[in-house]
Design an enzyme around this catalytic site. Structure first.
Site, mmCIF file in Angstrom:
data_model
loop_
_atom_site.group_PDB
_atom_site.id
_atom_site.type_symbol
_atom_site.label_atom_id
_atom_site.label_comp_id
_atom_site.label_asym_id
_atom_site.label_seq_id
_atom_site.Cartn_x
_atom_site.Cartn_y
_atom_site.Cartn_z
ATOM 1 N N GLY B 46 -25.869 5.596 -1.461
ATOM 2 C CA GLY B 46 -27.315 6.000 -1.681
ATOM 3 C C GLY B 46 -27.826 6.837 -2.807
ATOM 4 O O GLY B 46 -28.879 6.094 -3.293
ATOM 5 N N HIS B 267 -7.472 6.721 11.813
ATOM 6 C CA HIS B 267 -6.645 7.292 10.649
ATOM 7 C C HIS B 267 -5.374 7.953 11.371
ATOM 8 O O HIS B 267 -5.349 8.937 12.198
ATOM 9 C CB HIS B 267 -7.193 8.138 9.371
ATOM 10 C CG HIS B 267 -6.762 8.305 8.159
ATOM 11 N ND1 HIS B 267 -5.499 8.705 8.159
ATOM 12 C CD2 HIS B 267 -7.250 7.968 7.060
ATOM 13 C CE1 HIS B 267 -5.101 8.982 6.928
ATOM 14 N NE2 HIS B 267 -6.395 8.254 6.174
ATOM 15 N N ARG B 331 -3.030 1.732 7.878
ATOM 16 C CA ARG B 331 -3.490 2.717 8.734
ATOM 17 C C ARG B 331 -3.454 2.089 10.209
ATOM 18 O O ARG B 331 -2.881 3.115 11.025
ATOM 19 C CB ARG B 331 -4.867 3.225 8.350
ATOM 20 C CG ARG B 331 -4.727 3.805 7.012
ATOM 21 C CD ARG B 331 -6.317 4.344 6.567
ATOM 22 N NE ARG B 331 -6.282 5.120 5.131
ATOM 23 C CZ ARG B 331 -7.174 5.393 4.439
ATOM 24 N NH1 ARG B 331 -8.518 5.043 4.955
ATOM 25 N NH2 ARG B 331 -7.094 6.062 3.485
ATOM 26 N N LEU B 442 -14.910 4.330 -1.199
ATOM 27 C CA LEU B 442 -15.744 4.821 -2.380
ATOM 28 C C LEU B 442 -15.942 3.751 -3.334
ATOM 29 O O LEU B 442 -17.176 3.628 -3.767
ATOM 30 C CB LEU B 442 -14.786 6.009 -3.231
ATOM 31 C CG LEU B 442 -14.717 7.213 -2.655
ATOM 32 C CD1 LEU B 442 -13.996 8.097 -3.588
ATOM 33 C CD2 LEU B 442 -15.868 8.033 -2.333
#
Lengths: 249, 639
Positions: B46, B267, B331, B442
């Site tokens: 954002g 996770h 994971r 990210l």
């Protein structure tokens, strides 16, 4: 264990606040401080009473939301610890704990333990950035950054913007916050272009927003949950002085 | 016929994005200042989107519920951000990153989007560095890199264990610059409560000012949702406690399709539940599995201290089951293996719901100093929470809800099925398929924000130049505000006996038990009934103190929990429908003889996009078939 609480209650920014006393009989030593307050609120709501408003979010000492002044210390007991990392094992059965919001003219209380830290956003808008639009960036390896400078810049950049430095300071100064940002960017080659303007503008904005001056007591460094040191304030002073002599704006 | 059209540009995979950019519609700089954009959420998608669109000259209004844009939960990402830069000369490339993501996601992501995410990954590192993000450097001054699970190259850039914070602050500072220049206007402490749709297009949002309680109407030519994931559906998760799925649910109810809602990453390495009051689980970075060895005692119910258990009585179960990848399996695989041991009575700790992550051998071999250098901050965090030092005793860890691969369905433009409504970052159903690899959240969020949305939003706005921003007095705004206010008043009028958090906790328990790491038809059906019961109880027995026109944190919680309940139903519906195992979605009915996840490609190689049909009605399923033309679809094995 049994805990007595002395908590600042204030209905809104305009209302007059006062301390309210509460007691909890079954506090588990393994609870975090925030979970202890959650259990207090659950109890108050069930009793038809007003819960205590306080801020918290990530619980990992990184978002900077939490802001409780516990027994006279921002973020309570423990070195380099944010409120969310304080656990009840730091207290003893029968202890009385006093909880207040950050106290500073530039951080007005909104409700109970919540304060308005918008002044920090305004400080950042005054120069806490490098002016570069998306699309203009050179290759990240075009400017080499020595490991020592990169690490030092990181140490400054670790600031979470919680405001404990302001709350700890008897002058309510934001100098450590500004120093961390000015130092981070001045240490990096890409930040040097605007370094002078940045130092001058952020310091001017700090004064304008009503933060006090720095008198080098070092309280901010002691209470900073991220261990940001006042050597960055020395760097800010140097940047600011050099800029005042050379930058005619 | 299905309404789904992913609008993927024609042509070879590697040329799709360049071709899109070369032929898309543009808005001239003069016209951009006539166009308004709303961005909701200020995380790693954002903040960059808002800043970049403002830099281009659009008028941007940015909303976040926190007191400052800098607190969005991307701030807590630890390990790093991937980029296909081949800085290590170890054979990395855009294709290799694309390949790793498709395989890691168990072949349930869209090829064209994943390739584009890999393509822009390198530019992100340049952009962030230029903004002053202090990425780790070698002594010579070049970028340092490290390795993450599920890949064979070193492509992860990092800033100690606080990469998310540094990357987010880069985007935040760019946003602050635009605020200072007057191109972006910041609205913090504002909770979005609805999307306003006029003539079939998203034209604005309704928000609640969290300080005054006032309901506000905001209009624009386009709305971009960057509102993150909904892992807090489990109540206890690695997410910030205020993270929520409300914006996505508001969009869903207004007609945006929801993609793969049941794909939720669990996770493997989190600090386990310590007591019944716990409100949050803390993540211990995946990077720890480079040096830590995961084990449980070989004997069932062995309650001796870790130190007292000799090596031959320890079961290093990941090394045993997956010799090729050992402790560094992806994971989803690591999480299920830990659960399997605990479910069979081999778990450790007070509750038996934990396994050891042991650094004894690493400390002995490399020395305490080296280990401290690598993981010092994580070890300190662990010790602050548990009181135990990982240098002396092994960590106890257990899986926890983390990242949502599912989210609003978007086409290649990142636009939802509501024209003018975009979803970016974790909020969309994303490029991670059924499982996300480390350090790519990210990457995807920042890619969407800096380098994809600015193009695709412009492409949409090119046809909006002659349209004025609708008046906030238009009937659609009035109606939306009326509905929002009615719901808020309803919360207060119930005046029952139970708090919003207590409902959230119970919902989380249902979801964790029946729609968590392992799912089966019987359990999911039971969950569906339990959620329906809980929903009834919520709307009859909720207790919210205070009023609507003041700071009221309980009211905020209630509104999030109400949406979580509806979202839980949607997750269960999706999980029931997908009768295969893939990535994080493990259906017990679909596994190999060795107990591994078994995909059923001929039946389930599609994105499930759900369309809202009304309150308490089963949503309608639309399928976007996945075509793999550039990668061979294989069984995902880590043995």
């Amino acid at each position: 264990m049994k805990i007595k609480l002395n908590i600042w209650k204030q209905a809104n920014a305009k209302a007059k606040g006062k301390f309210e006393k509460y007691e909890l009989d079954d506090v588990d030593a393994e609870m975090s401080f925030l979970e202890m307050l959650d259990s207090l609120n659950e109890k108050l709501i069930k009793e038809g009473k007003e819960p205590v408003a306080f801020e918290h979010d990530c619980h990992e000492a990184i978002c900077g939301c939490c802001s409780l002044y516990i027994n006279g210390h921002p973020h309570g007991p423990g070195k380099e610890t944010a409120t969310c990392q304080v656990h009840m094992r730091s207290f003893k059965d029968g202890d009385t704990i006093t909880v207040e919001p950050w106290r500073a003219k530039s951080f007005p209380v909104l409700k109970d333990l919540m304060v308005d830290r918008n002044a920090f956003d305004k400080l950042m808008a005054a120069g806490g950035f490098i002016s570069i639009d998306a699309g203009q960036a050179p290759d990240a390896n075009a400017n080499l950054v020595g490991k020592i400078d990169a690490d030092k810049a990181f140490d400054a950049a670790a600031c979470i913007g919680c405001g404990a430095c302001v709350a700890a300071c008897k002058n309510s100064s934001a100098t450590l916050f500004v120093a961390a940002k000015v130092s981070q960017l001045a240490l990096l080659p890409q930040g040097k272009v605007e370094a002078k303007r940045r130092a001058l503008n952020m310091v001017a904005k700090m004064d304008e927003l009503g933060f006090g001056s720095c008198t080098n007591t070092g309280a901010c460094e002691v209470e900073c949950p991220k261990g940001i040191g006042i050597d960055f304030i020395a760097k800010l002073n140097r940047e600011y002085l050099c800029a005042s002599f050379s930058e005619a704006e | 016929m299905s309404k789904l059209d992913a609008k993927i540009p024609k042509g070879p995979l590697a040329e799709k994005w360049s071709k899109y950019k070369a032929t898309q519609k543009l808005v001239s700089p003069n016209n951009r200042k006539k166009l308004d954009i709303i961005v909701v959420g200020t995380g790693i998608a954002g903040a960059p989107a808002a800043a970049s669109l403002a830099e281009m000259g659009y008028n941007v209004k940015v909303f976040c519920f926190q007191d400052s844009a800098r607190r969005a939960h991307s701030v807590a990402a630890q390990g790093g951000i991937n980029a296909a830069r081949n800085n290590k000369n170890d054979g990395d490339s855009v294709y290799r990153l694309f390949y790793d993501m498709i395989k890691g996601g168990d072949y349930r992501a869209r090829e064209a989007n994943v390739y584009r995410a890999a393509e822009v990954s390198s530019d992100i590192i340049d952009q962030l560095t230029a903004q002053g993000v202090p990425f780790a450097r070698e002594y010579g001054g070049t970028l340092a890199n490290r390795t993450f699970g599920g890949v064979q190259v070193s492509r992860t850039n990092y800033a100690q264990g606080q990469t998310g914070q540094q990357v987010l602050l880069g985007g935040y500072s760019a946003l602050k610059r635009q605020v200072a220049l007057g191109k972006a206007k910041m609205f913090s402490r504002q909770q979005m409560l609805d999307v306003v749709v006029i003539d079939g297009k998203a034209r604005g949002i309704i928000t609640r000012n969290l300080v005054t309680g006032e309901i506000e109407r905001h209009a624009a030519h386009a709305v971009v949702l960057a509102t993150g994931g909904y892992g807090t559906i489990y109540y206890l998760s690695t997410l910030a406690v205020q993270s929520n799925g409300s914006a996505a649910m508001q969009a869903f109810r207004k007609g945006a399709f929801f993609g793969n809602p049941s794909f939720i990453q669990i996770h493997p390495t989190c600090i386990p539940v310590l007591n019944e009051y716990q409100s949050k689980l803390t993540l211990m970075s995946e990077s720890l599995r480079n040096d830590g060895r995961i084990w449980v005692p070989k004997a069932e119910g062995d309650k001796r201290k870790a130190k007292e258990i000799p090596d031959e009585e320890r079961d290093y179960f990941l090394e045993r089951r997956y010799p090729a990848f050992g402790n560094l399996v992806p994971r989803d695989v690591a999480s299920r293996a830990a659960k399997e041991r605990c479910d069979n009575g081999f778990g450790v700790g007070k509750t038996g719901l934990a396994v050891f992550l042991d650094f004894r051998d690493a400390v002995a071999k490399q020395g305490k100093k080296v280990i401290k250098n690598k993981y010092g901050n994580l070890f300190a965090m662990y010790e602050k929470i548990t009181g135990d030092s990982p240098y002396e005793t092994p960590m106890m860890i257990y899986p926890a809800g983390h990242y949502t691969m599912g989210g609003l369905w978007v086409d290649y433009n990142l636009m939802t099925t509501i024209p003018g409504l975009f979803a970016i970052g974790e909020a969309n159903f994303s490029e991670h398929g059924a499982n996300r690899l480390g350090a790519s959240a990210l990457m995807q969020g920042a890619g969407d924000g800096y380098f994809i949305a600015p193009y695709t939003v412009s492409n949409y706005l090119a046809d909006e130049i002659s349209n004025k921003v609708p008046s906030t007095d238009s009937p659609e705004f009035v109606e939306a505000e009326k509905n929002v206010k009615a719901v808020l008043d309803k919360f207060l009028s119930i005046n029952g006996t139970k708090t919003a958090s207590s409902f959230h906790k119970r919902l989380g328990h249902i979801m964790w038990t029946y729609a968590g790491m392992q799912r089966n038809a019987e359990g999911l059906k039971k969950a569906s009934e339990m959620i329906a019961e809980l929903k009834k109880e919520f709307w009859n027995d909720l207790k919210i103190p205070g009023k609507t026109d003041e700071i009221n944190q309980e009211l905020e919680k209630a509104s999030r929990v109400a949406d979580f309940i509806d979202l839980a139903e949607l997750i269960v519906t999706d999980a029931l429908n997908r009768k295969e195992s893939c990535g994080a979605h493990f259906r017990e009915e679909s596994r190999t003889e060795g107990g591994e996840a078994m995909r059923i490609d001929d039946k389930y190689s599609f994105v499930a996009a759900w369309e809202y049909q009304g309150e308490d009605k089963e949503p309608k399923l639309h399928k976007e078939d996945l075509k793999f033309e550039n990668i061979e679809v294989k069984v995902r094995s880590y043995k």
